[in-house]
Design a protein around this motif. Sequence first.
Motif, PDB file in Angstrom:
ATOM      1  N   VAL A  40     -51.184  50.233 -67.866  1.00 25.72           N
ATOM      2  CA  VAL A  40     -49.915  49.991 -68.553  1.00 25.72           C
ATOM      3  C   VAL A  40     -49.375  48.605 -68.205  1.00 25.72           C
ATOM      4  N   ALA A  41     -49.408  48.265 -66.918  1.00 27.04           N
ATOM      5  CA  ALA A  41     -48.927  46.943 -66.503  1.00 27.04           C
ATOM      6  C   ALA A  41     -49.777  45.842 -67.129  1.00 27.04           C
ATOM      7  N   ALA A  42     -51.085  46.097 -67.253  1.00 25.78           N
ATOM      8  CA  ALA A  42     -51.973  45.095 -67.845  1.00 25.78           C
ATOM      9  C   ALA A  42     -51.635  44.848 -69.308  1.00 25.78           C
ATOM     10  N   ALA A  43     -51.162  45.865 -70.010  1.00 23.02           N
ATOM     11  CA  ALA A  43     -50.791  45.674 -71.417  1.00 23.02           C
ATOM     12  C   ALA A  43     -49.726  44.600 -71.547  1.00 23.02           C
ATOM     13  N   PHE A  44     -48.705  44.659 -70.694  1.00 25.01           N
ATOM     14  CA  PHE A  44     -47.644  43.654 -70.735  1.00 25.01           C
ATOM     15  C   PHE A  44     -48.144  42.304 -70.218  1.00 25.01           C
ATOM     16  N   ALA A  45     -48.846  42.331 -69.083  1.00 24.53           N
ATOM     17  CA  ALA A  45     -49.275  41.080 -68.451  1.00 24.53           C
ATOM     18  C   ALA A  45     -50.267  40.320 -69.318  1.00 24.53           C
ATOM     19  N   LEU A  46     -51.210  41.047 -69.940  1.00 21.38           N
ATOM     20  CA  LEU A  46     -52.217  40.373 -70.763  1.00 21.38           C
ATOM     21  C   LEU A  46     -51.590  39.761 -72.002  1.00 21.38           C
ATOM     22  N   MET A  47     -50.659  40.471 -72.622  1.00 22.02           N
ATOM     23  CA  MET A  47     -50.011  39.906 -73.796  1.00 22.02           C
ATOM     24  C   MET A  47     -49.194  38.659 -73.433  1.00 22.02           C
ATOM     25  N   PHE A  75     -52.024  38.312 -82.486  1.00 17.79           N
ATOM     26  CA  PHE A  75     -52.237  39.676 -82.962  1.00 17.79           C
ATOM     27  C   PHE A  75     -53.724  39.970 -83.168  1.00 17.79           C
ATOM     28  N   PHE A  76     -54.481  38.958 -83.542  1.00 15.47           N
ATOM     29  CA  PHE A  76     -55.935  39.096 -83.633  1.00 15.47           C
ATOM     30  C   PHE A  76     -56.510  39.459 -82.268  1.00 15.47           C
ATOM     31  N   LEU A  77     -56.007  38.791 -81.231  1.00 20.82           N
ATOM     32  CA  LEU A  77     -56.441  39.108 -79.863  1.00 20.82           C
ATOM     33  C   LEU A  77     -55.986  40.491 -79.439  1.00 20.82           C
ATOM     34  N   ALA A  78     -54.742  40.844 -79.762  1.00 25.21           N
ATOM     35  CA  ALA A  78     -54.152  42.075 -79.240  1.00 25.21           C
ATOM     36  C   ALA A  78     -54.840  43.332 -79.753  1.00 25.21           C
ATOM     37  N   ILE A  79     -55.214  43.366 -81.025  1.00 23.27           N
ATOM     38  CA  ILE A  79     -55.734  44.617 -81.590  1.00 23.27           C
ATOM     39  C   ILE A  79     -57.101  44.478 -82.243  1.00 23.27           C
ATOM     40  N   GLY A  80     -57.693  43.279 -82.201  1.00 22.36           N
ATOM     41  CA  GLY A  80     -58.990  43.088 -82.851  1.00 22.36           C
ATOM     42  C   GLY A  80     -60.138  43.659 -82.032  1.00 22.36           C
ATOM     43  N   LEU A  81     -61.120  44.214 -82.722  1.00 23.57           N
ATOM     44  CA  LEU A  81     -62.362  44.666 -82.102  1.00 23.57           C
ATOM     45  C   LEU A  81     -63.510  44.108 -82.942  1.00 23.57           C
ATOM     46  N   THR A 127     -80.834  47.993 -80.688  1.00 21.35           N
ATOM     47  CA  THR A 127     -79.458  47.517 -80.816  1.00 21.35           C
ATOM     48  C   THR A 127     -78.478  48.545 -80.259  1.00 21.35           C
ATOM     49  N   ASP A 128     -77.259  48.087 -80.033  1.00 25.13           N
ATOM     50  CA  ASP A 128     -76.259  48.946 -79.402  1.00 25.13           C
ATOM     51  C   ASP A 128     -74.879  48.568 -79.928  1.00 25.13           C
ATOM     52  N   THR A 129     -73.950  49.510 -79.884  1.00 28.77           N
ATOM     53  CA  THR A 129     -72.558  49.250 -80.272  1.00 28.77           C
ATOM     54  C   THR A 129     -71.817  48.702 -79.055  1.00 28.77           C
ATOM     55  N   LEU A 130     -72.031  47.440 -78.766  1.00 29.51           N
ATOM     56  CA  LEU A 130     -71.526  46.866 -77.521  1.00 29.51           C
ATOM     57  C   LEU A 130     -70.007  46.828 -77.461  1.00 29.51           C
ATOM     58  N   ASP A 131     -69.343  46.647 -78.597  1.00 29.61           N
ATOM     59  CA  ASP A 131     -67.880  46.596 -78.549  1.00 29.61           C
ATOM     60  C   ASP A 131     -67.272  47.970 -78.272  1.00 29.61           C
ATOM     61  N   TRP A 132     -68.053  49.039 -78.352  1.00 30.74           N
ATOM     62  CA  TRP A 132     -67.607  50.366 -77.937  1.00 30.74           C
ATOM     63  C   TRP A 132     -68.000  50.673 -76.496  1.00 30.74           C
ATOM     64  N   ARG A 133     -68.875  49.847 -75.937  1.00 31.70           N
ATOM     65  CA  ARG A 133     -69.398  50.133 -74.594  1.00 31.70           C
ATOM     66  C   ARG A 133     -68.966  49.107 -73.556  1.00 31.70           C
ATOM     67  N   MET A 134     -68.555  47.921 -73.994  1.00 22.73           N
ATOM     68  CA  MET A 134     -68.206  46.848 -73.068  1.00 22.73           C
ATOM     69  C   MET A 134     -66.749  46.451 -73.275  1.00 22.73           C
ATOM     70  N   PRO A 135     -65.829  47.013 -72.515  1.00 18.50           N
ATOM     71  CA  PRO A 135     -64.401  46.700 -72.712  1.00 18.50           C
ATOM     72  C   PRO A 135     -64.070  45.230 -72.546  1.00 18.50           C
ATOM     73  N   GLU A 136     -64.844  44.499 -71.729  1.00 22.82           N
ATOM     74  CA  GLU A 136     -64.507  43.105 -71.473  1.00 22.82           C
ATOM     75  C   GLU A 136     -64.605  42.211 -72.706  1.00 22.82           C
ATOM     76  N   LEU A 137     -65.219  42.709 -73.779  1.00 27.18           N
ATOM     77  CA  LEU A 137     -65.378  41.890 -74.983  1.00 27.18           C
ATOM     78  C   LEU A 137     -64.087  41.735 -75.772  1.00 27.18           C
ATOM     79  N   THR A 138     -63.138  42.655 -75.615  1.00 28.46           N
ATOM     80  CA  THR A 138     -61.896  42.603 -76.387  1.00 28.46           C
ATOM     81  C   THR A 138     -60.710  42.996 -75.520  1.00 28.46           C
ATOM     82  N   ALA A 139     -59.560  42.435 -75.840  1.00 24.94           N
ATOM     83  CA  ALA A 139     -58.350  42.726 -75.080  1.00 24.94           C
ATOM     84  C   ALA A 139     -57.929  44.188 -75.244  1.00 24.94           C
ATOM     85  N   PHE A 140     -57.982  44.693 -76.476  1.00 25.83           N
ATOM     86  CA  PHE A 140     -57.513  46.051 -76.730  1.00 25.83           C
ATOM     87  C   PHE A 140     -58.317  47.076 -75.938  1.00 25.83           C
TER      88      PHE A 140
END
Length: 521
Positions: free
Chosen positions: A112-119, A141-147, A166-179
């Motif tokens: 929760v704290a990261a949501a505020f701090a990252l934004m 906003f592209f950063l905040a909710i884009g996948l 191949t793999d669905t990396l954006d579903w497996r690697m959280p570090e790829l997106t802020a959301f």
Amino acid sequence: MGSRSWQDFWRNWRIPLLTGLVLAVVTALPYLYAYAVQPPGRVFMGFFYLGDDANTYLAKMRQGWEGAWSWQNRYTTESSPAAYLFMFWIVLGHLAALLNVPLIVMFHLARVAAAFALMAAAWSMICHFIEDRAARKFAFFFLAIGLGMGYVIQALGHPVIFGNQTDTLDWRMPELTAFYSVLALPHFAWSGVFAAAGIALTFKAIQRGSLVLGVLAGVAWLGQASIHPQMPILMGGATAVALLLRPAAPRGWMAAGIAFAIPAPYILYSYLAFIGNPEVQRWTFHSKNALPPEAFSLVFALAPQLLLAVIGLPGALRRRTREDLFLVAWLVLLAAILYLPNPAGDLRRRFLDGIYLPLVILGARGLYETILPRFRSVRARALVPFSYVCFAAIGSAFLTLAPIAVASNPQYSATRAEYDGLTWLGNEPAGPVLAMPGVGLYVPAYSPDTVFVGHYDETFDYLNKTQTALGVLTGKSDLAQFIQANHIRYVVWTSDLPTPPPDILGTASYDSYTFKIWKLY
């Protein structure tokens, strides 16, 4: 004067703060729903995403909660010196003890704290790198909710491309997106926080020749090093390239030097630990997730961001400001680290933290400098950015809603008997535990114990140890001899084993129909 200052603050920061609030609420909904809808006799264990890894983070937090400032791997029985690694999690454990809250609560408070701090940190960086206010908002906003578009690979059934699965990396690697970072694992989100804050502070320090800002930037880089110590090396390299091609005044160079000198001792210590501590070496080179990701899958995982970034790249190369050169150097150095032979070895994937930061900034420039000027319609110029963000948010919506549909699935929960047994174990003296990996995963997260086998990465020789544990717990191997040889203090039996509880152990210390624990000494 105070009222005017508050109004100015709110006008400048209301977008990131309100967006952080929305992210905090939205990403909490799947977890709250799961706690509320568990059937009688079952307990939600707190995780939907990458639960195996998340429990190891709880285990590291527990060591901080117990008062330790160093890490020991409790998922394997081989012993070696403790290491001052995973400090982010250990500090969270100390905070949990200080605030007297359960570890799982502190884990989600960190999200929760990261949501505020990252934004807030991302907004600060975006405002420094982009002048046009509309482009700033789009990037934010592209950063905040884009996948990404991993769902395409999922729909195609994970095809084999050029000999690689191949793999669905954006579903497996959280570090790829802020959301996804905020939704799943807070250390990835906080790594993004420290990166965005460190970049903004470093380049402001260089621009102004401010040593104070250089020190603050150094604190941010030290925070990032507490999560992934190698990341400030990449950031420092990209900054060095930018400074060499666009030199600063002497005080600017000095400010940059201070910023990266502050985390340098800890980075050096971490490197020495990785090459000199046997336990750290076993964990590092046993990890299957540290390898560079398959390239075709990575492109799809970042497709919306990459597409616009490629369009924005020529403008950055044409302007060649210090900030432009930094963004380009970041991406070039990252590509070299990921796919060219280099000393990073098996740790290459760990350099992907915050990759969304340069991509959304270059992407916003590409959209607003190259694409939108070609539209004559004012309505089209407003609709295209909005539509693109909505398109990029499809994956984020899926990751948020999908867990709600499976919230009562047993894979995300434990029986009440198992949960109570883990709680009982947490109140007993520490010792080695023999259990199957399904239980072993939870043991170090809920108790001070070390397990013989528990996690596919952190348990050394995991597959062989799993077979060994199964053999001794089902009577195929000598249980008494194994207990003596491995100094086992606790034995755990669960009803999913194909044989009844071992007779030689006598009466269980914690006894339920489906979950039993024997305390041997």
